[in-house]
Write a protein that holds these residues in place. Structure first.
Motif, PDB file in Angstrom:
ATOM      1  N   LEU A   1     -35.566   8.135   9.108  1.00 30.92           N
ATOM      2  CA  LEU A   1     -37.127   8.028   9.189  1.00 30.92           C
ATOM      3  C   LEU A   1     -38.142   8.967   8.566  1.00 30.92           C
ATOM      4  O   LEU A   1     -37.791  10.059   8.231  1.00 30.92           O
TER       5      LEU A   1
ATOM      6  N   ALA B   1     -32.386   3.192  14.022  1.00 30.07           N
ATOM      7  CA  ALA B   1     -33.138   2.751  12.853  1.00 30.07           C
ATOM      8  C   ALA B   1     -32.894   3.513  11.620  1.00 30.07           C
ATOM      9  O   ALA B   1     -32.524   4.512  11.608  1.00 30.07           O
ATOM     10  N   GLU B   2     -33.141   2.781  10.552  1.00 31.48           N
ATOM     11  CA  GLU B   2     -32.735   3.303   9.091  1.00 31.48           C
ATOM     12  C   GLU B   2     -33.808   2.808   8.214  1.00 31.48           C
ATOM     13  O   GLU B   2     -34.347   1.674   8.426  1.00 31.48           O
TER      14      GLU B   2
ATOM     15  N   GLU C   1     -36.987   3.792   7.940  1.00 34.90           N
ATOM     16  CA  GLU C   1     -38.243   2.950   8.565  1.00 34.90           C
ATOM     17  C   GLU C   1     -39.407   4.184   8.794  1.00 34.90           C
ATOM     18  O   GLU C   1     -38.884   5.303   8.382  1.00 34.90           O
TER      19      GLU C   1
ATOM     20  N   ARG D   1     -42.556   6.183  10.786  1.00 35.17           N
ATOM     21  CA  ARG D   1     -43.086   6.316  11.976  1.00 35.17           C
ATOM     22  C   ARG D   1     -44.309   6.985  11.875  1.00 35.17           C
ATOM     23  O   ARG D   1     -44.570   7.952  11.030  1.00 35.17           O
TER      24      ARG D   1
ATOM     25  N   ASP E   1     -36.375   5.252  17.953  1.00 37.17           N
ATOM     26  CA  ASP E   1     -35.969   3.922  17.977  1.00 37.17           C
ATOM     27  C   ASP E   1     -37.145   2.882  18.398  1.00 37.17           C
ATOM     28  O   ASP E   1     -36.825   1.870  18.934  1.00 37.17           O
TER      29      ASP E   1
ATOM     30  N   ALA F   1     -40.711   2.099  16.926  1.00 36.38           N
ATOM     31  CA  ALA F   1     -41.726   2.432  16.008  1.00 36.38           C
ATOM     32  C   ALA F   1     -43.031   2.005  16.500  1.00 36.38           C
ATOM     33  O   ALA F   1     -44.205   2.587  15.933  1.00 36.38           O
TER      34      ALA F   1
END
Length: 787
Positions: free
Chosen positions: A82, A440-441, A443, A445, A488, A490
């Motif tokens: 992230l 999550a990969e 992504e 935040r 996990d 967003a």
């Protein structure tokens, strides 16, 4: 260890339980059976933790956040984890580091400024209260292995010598079982002033042999992890890697800088535009974000002297190479974790900067930062700087880039490092990577977060409570908010909704999207706006819901909201020891004003083998007369080598014997070296070898007469026409040997130890000090470079 005892982690250390069963007479009796010994471990599933904190990297430097510097390792971690686009630091070194490892606001742990500027006020004394146990101590007492590799700038100044105490050193005081690195704000990347545990150590080689500090630190980090996993594979670790990069001096092998040849030819204003466009493409700023206006005190590229522009371009090429070099070596550690099968279950925080980019390099930048620090910037003319271009970034330089580049590296925000009021000083791109713990990969935040949030996040990830009591001391609660809630999700509602900021009177408050800020001091103007009353500072108001970059000041349109946030700042400032606000400069440095302990008086005895002493660990000899007397035993065959030195290649002095002849060398910033030699060799036997410096007086940085004596009889004389008035920087004082870079080429870099016997050395300062003539701005500037 029973499940009941494992649950007793709110009191640390976990209390030992006495055996309460039957005691048998004979151990051979079948009934004399005891439960096996269990080693302390954290709860099942607790991950390894790797905290990586880079130094002086602005939000807009690395490619992973839209910048011009290629950082493939950061990009790789971001692709598997992230990117946090609204992560914040404190705007300056020591406070950010203290907040990171404590989980508390920096004033609450005594770190309202850098350690060199500590005062006796609770929020500024640089002394973390024992009611604020740091994260590594908590993890260690719960069964983690802990190590700190790299920079530590949190030890109170008067506790940094080999006399200790070591209660606030990384090991043992901050909970790290192992420390390898350096104390203070900066060190030479080729000739670092290193410590292992609490003992000074030497770098393994010279720059000619390929030595560079960043590579050395990563080598140690890899070796430490390998040892842990070889010996205690079931024991998770906390590894804190804090390289000195990319703090000045910007040192990097030439081939790394050459990668960027021509990339910055059109200057910093054009670079800001390019970076801003790339940031929008990546989504690290919204598509409707505005690029803030460059303030008039930051010069436009087109207004810079054309003769200086080749130097300015190379400064940025050199810095870019430095950052990519750092990313590369961080990658070696990541690769090692992967090869060991550890990366999957390691919670990695890569915090790209402990504050915004550094604007402490002056408007023109510098080849040797010590020159401008000492008020001699006039030496560095465009002609001089152009003549040094081939050496920039190498071991003969101590460079820092110009203010304009620092501002560009904080795109799209206003201001830079030190300016805690605006996001340019406090917003640092951060990557979190933990494959086993984050689904999550790749992504983003965008929730607001702060460096004090790291400690509670780690504790939650490890399944550990924040302890109520540590070593019998009731603990203050953590001030941060765990970030795991959004790992996990967003769209998770923001939880860290209020945060104050304050450094040197620059201050601000964030609350639920809004920010109210006021800039009180400009970093490179070392007195700047000081003299303006705090109540007369001009405040700005920004609505983060529609203005991501603090580009549109709404203070005139919405004075009610501004006043609400100003009141909230005062509430938070009162709660966290920010008051009294302190914008003093040199008064905070001097013990007689700041009321901090002073380590050394006007006379000092030193002994052979003492080394790694920084300038505050020896008698202050500047701007006054002084003497140094060495009692030595000369062998029948004669002797040579260093009796005592201070500093190194970029400035310093040395008293030594060459072919048994007493010699004094004064090195003025690597530009001019004055050698004064005796008329004859020192004979065999015990003798007193002495150098006396008679200061001319009449101001600062003046010259003086040098007299060499053997057994109180003059044997040589000469003059030093000019001296440095404030400081030679980060290379240490050594007795009996010049350990790092040599002050003079009269002796070699390594094999220069005195070949006779030194019984002791006495150093004494005269009573003709002119330090009272120091301009506050000059004194303050030197200290600020050390953050």
């Amino acid at each position: 260890m029973s499940d009941e005892r494992r649950a007793q982690r709110s009191v640390l250390p976990i209390p030992d339980q006495a055996y309460a069963g039957t005691i048998w007479y004979d151990a051979k009796d079948p009934e004399a059976d005891f439960a096996p010994i269990e080693q302390l471990r954290p709860p099942a599933g607790a991950p390894n933790v790797l905290l990586i904190l880079l130094d002086d990297v602005g939000f807009a430097a690395s490619s992973v956040f839209g910048g011009p510097v290629h950082t493939p390792v950061a990009e790789r971690l971001a692709a598997g984890g992230l990117r946090f686009t609204r992560f914040h630091t404190t705007a300056i070194c020591s406070p950010t580091r203290a907040a990171l490892i404590s989980g508390r606001n920096h004033h609450s742990v005594g770190m309202g400024g850098i350690t060199e500027m500590s005062t006796s006020a609770p929020g500024y004394n640089s002394m973390r209260p024992n009611s604020c146990a740091p994260l590594p101590e908590i993890l260690k007492l719960n069964g983690y292995a802990t190590a700190h590799i790299g920079k530590c700038h949190e030890v109170p100044l008067w506790e940094t010598s080999q006399a200790g105490p070591f209660d606030r050193w990384p090991s043992p005081g901050n909970g790290f079982e192992h420390f390898y690195g350096f104390l203070g704000g900066e060190t030479d990347q080729y000739y670092p002033n290193l410590v292992e545990g609490t003992r000074p150590v030497e770098p393994w080689g010279t720059p000619e042999e390929g030595y560079h500090l960043t590579e050395d630190l990563v080598d140690h980090a890899i070796s430490w992890v390998e040892a842990q996993k070889a010996l205690v594979p079931d024991k998770p670790f906390l590894l804190y890697l804090a390289p000195g990069a990319t703090h000045a001096p910007h040192h990097v092998p030439k081939e790394w800088a050459d990668k960027y040849a021509g990339r910055f030819d059109d200057g910093w204003d054009a670079q800001r535009e390019r970076t801003f466009a790339r940031q929008k493409e990546l989504g690290v700023v919204p598509a409707d974000a505005e690029l803030t206006v460059r303030h008039e005190v930051i010069p436009a590229w087109e207004d810079m002297d054309d003769a200086l522009k080749p130097v300015l371009r190379r400064q940025m090429e050199n810095y870019a190479g430095f950052l990519e070099h750092t990313d590369h070596h961080v990658g070696r550690l990541i690769d090692s974790l992967e090869e060991l099968g550890l990366l999957e279950d390691t919670l990695v925080y890569l915090i790209i900067g402990d504050n915004g980019a550094s604007a402490e390099g002056t408007i023109n930048g510098t080849f040797n930062e010590l020159i401008s620090l000492n008020g001699m910037a006039g030496i560095e003319t465009p002609e001089f700087l152009t003549g040094q271009l081939e050496k920039l970034g190498g071991p003969e330089s101590s460079p820092h880039y110009a203010v304009g580049w620092a501002h560009a590296m904080c795109t799209p925000y206003q201001w830079t490092k030190q300016v805690a009021s605006h996001w340019g000083g406090t917003r640092n791109g951060t990557i979190v990577h933990w494959p086993r713990g984050i689904r999550a990969e790749g992504e983003m935040r965008h929730q607001f977060s702060h460096v004090i949030d790291v400690a509670p996040t780690v504790l939650e990830a490890a399944g550990l409570p924040h302890p109520v009591q540590v070593h019998g001391i009731t603990q203050q609660p953590l001030h941060g908010t765990s970030m795991r809630y959004c790992f996990d999700d967003a769209d998770a509602a923001e939880r860290h909704d209020t945060q104050y900021f304050e450094i040197f009177g620059n201050r601000g408050i964030y609350h639920r999207g809004w920010s109210a800020v006021t800039k009180h001091r400009t970093p490179w103007q070392t007195t700047g706006d000081v003299g303006i009353a705090f109540d007369d500072d001009s405040w700005e108001l920004y609505d983060g819901s529609s203005d991501w970059t603090q580009a549109r000041d709404l203070s005139a349109e919405n004075p009610g909201k501004l006043h609400e946030l100003q009141r909230l700042f005062l509430i938070e400032a009162t709660r966290y020891n920010v008051l009294p606000l302190d914008d003093r400069s040199f008064e905070r440095v001097l013990p007689e004003y700041s009321k901090k302990p002073e380590l050394i008086g006007h006379r000092q005895l030193l002994f052979p083998g003492m080394g790694g002493l920084t300038e505050q660990h020896v008698v202050n000899w500047r701007n006054k007369s002084w003497s140094l007397t060495a009692t030595v035993i000369m062998p029948d065959t004669g002797a040579g080598g260093v009796l005592m030195n201070l500093g190194g290649h970029s400035g310093g002095w040395a008293f030594y014997l060459k072919d048994s002849v007493p010699t004094f060398c004064y090195n003025l910033f690597g530009i001019d070296r004055t050698h004064i030699r005796a008329d004859a060799a020192v004979p065999a036997g015990e003798h007193r070898v002495r150098v006396e410096f008679g200061y001319d007086g009449g101001g600062l940085g003046k010259g003086g007469a040098v007299t060499l004596l053997v057994d109180d009889q003059p044997v040589g004389a000469g003059r030093v026409e000019r001296t440095e008035p404030i400081g030679f920087g980060y290379e240490p004082t050594d007795v009996g040997r010049d350990i790092l870079s040599p002050v003079t080429d009269d002796y070699p870099a390594a094999d220069n130890a005195f070949t006779g016997t030194i019984k002791w050395i006495e150093m004494e300062a005269g009573d003709d000090s002119h330090d009272h003539l120091l301009e506050p701005a000059d004194f303050f500037r030197v200290v600020m470079y050390k953050q």
